[in-house]
Design a protein around this motif. Sequence first.
Motif, PDB file in Angstrom:
ATOM      1  N   ASP A   1      -1.484  -1.968  10.722  1.00  0.00           N
ATOM      2  CA  ASP A   1      -0.239  -2.003   9.964  1.00  0.00           C
ATOM      3  C   ASP A   1      -0.553  -1.981   8.472  1.00  0.00           C
ATOM      4  O   ASP A   1      -1.542  -2.560   8.020  1.00  0.00           O
ATOM      5  N   THR A   2       0.299  -1.335   7.685  1.00  0.00           N
ATOM      6  CA  THR A   2       0.152  -1.305   6.238  1.00  0.00           C
ATOM      7  C   THR A   2       0.905  -2.483   5.627  1.00  0.00           C
ATOM      8  O   THR A   2       1.764  -3.099   6.278  1.00  0.00           O
ATOM      9  N   PRO A   3       0.638  -2.819   4.371  1.00  0.00           N
ATOM     10  CA  PRO A   3       1.362  -3.928   3.733  1.00  0.00           C
ATOM     11  C   PRO A   3       2.873  -3.730   3.691  1.00  0.00           C
ATOM     12  O   PRO A   3       3.622  -4.715   3.667  1.00  0.00           O
ATOM     13  N   ASP A   4       3.322  -2.466   3.660  1.00  0.00           N
ATOM     14  CA  ASP A   4       4.766  -2.221   3.591  1.00  0.00           C
ATOM     15  C   ASP A   4       5.404  -2.027   4.960  1.00  0.00           C
ATOM     16  O   ASP A   4       6.550  -1.576   5.068  1.00  0.00           O
ATOM     17  N   GLY A   5       4.662  -2.355   6.028  1.00  0.00           N
ATOM     18  CA  GLY A   5       5.265  -2.375   7.357  1.00  0.00           C
ATOM     19  C   GLY A   5       5.127  -1.116   8.177  1.00  0.00           C
ATOM     20  O   GLY A   5       5.652  -1.052   9.301  1.00  0.00           O
ATOM     21  N   LYS A   6       4.442  -0.116   7.686  1.00  0.00           N
ATOM     22  CA  LYS A   6       4.198   1.073   8.491  1.00  0.00           C
ATOM     23  C   LYS A   6       3.050   0.819   9.466  1.00  0.00           C
ATOM     24  O   LYS A   6       2.222  -0.078   9.264  1.00  0.00           O
TER      25      LYS A   6
ATOM     26  N   PRO B   1      -0.208   7.239   2.714  1.00  0.00           N
ATOM     27  CA  PRO B   1       0.236   6.689   1.424  1.00  0.00           C
ATOM     28  C   PRO B   1      -0.323   7.402   0.205  1.00  0.00           C
ATOM     29  O   PRO B   1       0.202   7.236  -0.902  1.00  0.00           O
TER      30      PRO B   1
ATOM     31  N   ASP C   1      -5.340  -5.424   0.814  1.00  0.00           N
ATOM     32  CA  ASP C   1      -5.155  -4.005   0.509  1.00  0.00           C
ATOM     33  C   ASP C   1      -6.349  -3.155   0.943  1.00  0.00           C
ATOM     34  O   ASP C   1      -6.402  -1.965   0.626  1.00  0.00           O
TER      35      ASP C   1
END
Length: 538
Positions: A254-259, A310, A23
Amino acid sequence: MPRVLNPILPGFNADPSIIRLGDDYYIATSTFEWYPGVQIHHSKDLANWELVIRPLSRKSQLDMRGNPDSCGVWAPCLTHDGEKFWLVYTDVKRKDGSFKDTHNYIVYAPKIEGPWSDPIYINSSGFDPSLFHDEDGKKWFINMLQDHRRRPRSFAGIRLQEWDPKQEKLVGPMKTIFHGTELDLVEGPHLYKRNGYYYLLTAEGGTAYEHACTLARSRDILGPYELHPQKYIVTSKDHPLAPLQRAGHGDIVDTPDGKTYVVHLAGRPTTQFRRCVLGRETAIQEAYWDKDDWLYVKNGPVPSLYVDLPASRDDTAYWSEQRYTFNTSDGLHKDFQWLRTPEPERIFNLADGKLELIGREAIGSWFEQALVARRQTHFSYDAETVVDFSPIDERQFAGLTAYYCRYNFFYLTVTAHADGQRELLIMSSEASWPEGRLTFPIISQAIPNEGKVKLAMTIRGKKLQFFYALEGEEQKEIGKVFDASLLCDECGGHQAHGSFTGAFVGMACSDIDGQEKRAKFDYFTYKPVKDESDRYEV
C-alpha cells in the motif's frame, strides 16, 4: 499519474517481496546460485529503483558450492515488524527427483544496509517461506509443504506454524491451511491482515506459462480459507499473446495515500519458441479493494505492460553505456556477481587497476569457477573487454562469455594448442541443446604468444557474433552467428519449470591443470542497443 513501462526491475529479478517503511519501498528478489545472495532494491516512488544491498554475503550465511543450476537462494521474503528487518530465504541444495533438499533460514538487521545477522535455521520441509507479524505480537512461519510420496508433483499445500523469536525456533502445532486450486503447484505464500480478514496470496501453476497468483481469505489465521471470486488475481495463462507472460508469484503493498499495488514476476518471450532470455523479471500492477473486501488488479487478471505509478521513470542510466573499471579503492562494481562461492578471494582480486581472475575449474562447474558477470538487462547489447593471458596448453583458457548455466553458454577464449601456441577458441553449448552433452564445435584462430587481446560480442535479439582484435589492429569477426536465444529459462537444461535465472555476460578463467593461471582484464563495457525489431523497448 505517469504511465510506466513494465518491468520495473528488468533482467532476472524473480519472486519479488515488497515492503514499505514510511516513504521508502524495498523489493527483495531471488538470486539462485549467484553470489552474494538476494538482491534488495530501494525506491521512493515505485518507478525508479536502485540496488542497495545483497545481504547474504559471507560464508556463515550462504555457501552454495555444489548447488546445481537454478538451486541456491529461492524466493526471499522481506518484512519489518516495527523494530527490525527480517529476511527469510531457502538455500536449495537439490531440486530434481522426489526429494528436494530445501533448507530454510531467517536473518535480521536493524537497517536495510545491515549488519545482517548469521542465519537461524528453521526447517527443510518445503521452500518459499515467509514470516508474518500479527497484530498480537505473534510471528508465523509459512512455507509450501513437500510430500515425496505424491506423484508426479511433491507440492502438498501451504503449512503454517508459530515461530518464537526468543527461542529462535518453531513452536506449537503445524497446520496445513491451504491446498491450492486445480492449477496445482501451490507455493510462494504471503499473509496479510485487513478489516478482520487474513489474506493468503500464493503462486500456482509452476513458474512457466501456466503461472498465476491465487488469493484466499479467512477470519481465522488457521483457516478455513475461501477462494477469491476470480481465483487468480494475476495470470497470463489463458492469454498467450499478452506481452507479459509467466505472470505470478506476487506480493502486495500500500502507498501512503491509500493506493494498492501488486508486484509479481513475469517474462517477456521472444522468437517463435517463446524464449525469455532476460529470465523472470519484476513487474507491478495497480490494484484496488472492492466493496466485497476482495483485492482486484486493475484491468486484470492479465497483467498490463503499462501501469500508472506515482512518478515517471528516468531511463537515462538504463540506456547508457556502462564502462566498468577495476580500481582497488572502489571494489567490484555492484552490477557484478559470481557463482556459488563465499570465498571470492579464491577466484578474483583487484590489483593495479585490473580484474585478475584466478584459474579454477572449467566453465560450468557447480563448485568453484572463476566467472564474474553482470545481468543481461536488454534484448540487444554490445560487450567488450581486454585480457592479458599467457596459457601454456589447452587446459588453460580465459575470456568473454555470455552465460546462462552449465548447459547454455557461449565463450570466446584465449587458450593454447598442445604445443604451446596461443590461439583463440570459441566454446559453444549450442550443439548440445537439448540433451546437455556439452559438445563444443572447434572454432580456433592462432594468435601471437605475447600481447593483450580485445574480445567483444554483439547480441541483436537472437543473433550473437564474437569479435577480437590484437594490439594495434582492427577488430575482426570470429566464428559464426550463434543463437543467443538459447540463453533462457526455456533452454536451461531443465527447461521452463526447472530453470529460473537469466542470461549474464562477463569474464571467466579456467586452469584445469591446477596451476592457478591468472588472467588480467583491463575493463569491461556493456552498451545497450535499441533494436528496431524489439517490440518491448522501442
